[in-house]
Design a protein around this motif. Structure first.
Motif, mmCIF file in Angstrom:
data_model
loop_
_atom_site.group_PDB
_atom_site.id
_atom_site.type_symbol
_atom_site.label_atom_id
_atom_site.label_comp_id
_atom_site.label_asym_id
_atom_site.label_seq_id
_atom_site.Cartn_x
_atom_site.Cartn_y
_atom_site.Cartn_z
ATOM 1 N N ILE A 114 0.866 -1.164 0.000
ATOM 2 C CA ILE A 114 0.000 0.000 0.000
ATOM 3 C C ILE A 114 0.906 1.217 0.000
ATOM 4 O O ILE A 114 1.905 1.261 0.707
ATOM 5 N N GLN A 115 0.549 2.196 -0.790
ATOM 6 C CA GLN A 115 1.341 3.410 -0.861
ATOM 7 C C GLN A 115 0.393 4.595 -0.757
ATOM 8 O O GLN A 115 -0.582 4.671 -1.501
ATOM 9 N N PHE A 116 0.673 5.510 0.166
ATOM 10 C CA PHE A 116 -0.154 6.706 0.274
ATOM 11 C C PHE A 116 0.715 7.892 0.664
ATOM 12 O O PHE A 116 1.862 7.748 1.078
ATOM 13 N N PHE A 136 -11.093 0.569 -0.275
ATOM 14 C CA PHE A 136 -9.964 0.453 0.635
ATOM 15 C C PHE A 136 -10.505 0.289 2.044
ATOM 16 O O PHE A 136 -11.281 1.123 2.508
ATOM 17 N N ARG A 166 -4.538 8.734 -0.859
ATOM 18 C CA ARG A 166 -4.183 7.431 -1.417
ATOM 19 C C ARG A 166 -3.809 7.581 -2.873
ATOM 20 O O ARG A 166 -4.499 8.235 -3.640
ATOM 21 N N GLU A 167 -2.715 6.961 -3.249
ATOM 22 C CA GLU A 167 -2.302 6.970 -4.646
ATOM 23 C C GLU A 167 -3.145 5.956 -5.400
ATOM 24 O O GLU A 167 -3.363 4.841 -4.931
ATOM 25 N N SER A 168 -3.619 6.333 -6.562
ATOM 26 C CA SER A 168 -4.364 5.410 -7.413
ATOM 27 C C SER A 168 -3.493 5.024 -8.586
ATOM 28 O O SER A 168 -3.323 5.800 -9.522
ATOM 29 N N SER A 221 -7.059 -3.592 0.589
ATOM 30 C CA SER A 221 -8.234 -3.608 -0.267
ATOM 31 C C SER A 221 -8.582 -5.043 -0.605
ATOM 32 O O SER A 221 -7.715 -5.913 -0.623
#
Length: 155
Positions: free
Chosen positions: A39-41, A116, A72-74, A109
């Motif tokens: 996960i990256q945010f 998420f 949150r990066e998409s 997710s």
């Protein structure tokens, strides 16, 4: 009387000074239901550096902020599985924290879903999850401050 007032004032200032310097600790672990990637945010305190929560470890963020804006990066467009040409600006979600407290979250997710899930955990449930999934030695530490931004600490 002056001595007692001075001692009381000194103790009060010491207590308040210590409480303000104690950082908030935020522990994050990835939900093990999906293992396709971390996960990256991003946060509003430092929108150019991502915080990464990997499958095989957990993250500790220490911050002096009383609230945190999370973005949150998409990595993919909503309808297809291609990287978007230009990713739209997402609005941050702000979370309030009490300074000096520790918070524990499990996040991730569902498979093939854009939703998420974030679940706040108790301290005991978090450490039990970490221990049973053999993640105890794999911590990534970040310091997130209003003055410096995001700094990844070396293990």
């Amino acid at each position: 009387m002056k001595t007692a007032s001075f001692i009381f004032l000194f103790c009060l200032m010491t207590f308040l000074g210590q409480a303000q310097s104690t950082p908030t600790k935020i522990y994050l672990v990835k939900n093990g239901a999906q293992t396709l990637g971390g996960i990256q945010f991003y946060t509003t305190l430092n929108p150019s550096k991502p915080i990464k929560v990997k499958n095989n470890g957990y993250v500790l963020i220490e911050t002096d902020a009383d609230s945190l804006g999370v973005i949150r990066e998409s990595p993919y467009a909503e309808n297809n599985y291609q990287p978007p040409a230009s990713s739209p600006k997402r609005k941050p979600v702000f979370i309030k924290f009490e300074r000096g407290k520790s918070y524990y979250f499990k996040m991730g997710s569902a498979a093939y879903s854009t939703h998420f899930d974030v679940e706040e955990m108790t301290e005991r449930a978090f450490w039990l999850y970490i221990g049973l999934n053999d993640l105890t030695d794999n911590v990534t530490r970040y310091t997130l401050s209003r003055a410096v931004g995001l700094v990844k600490n070396q293990q």
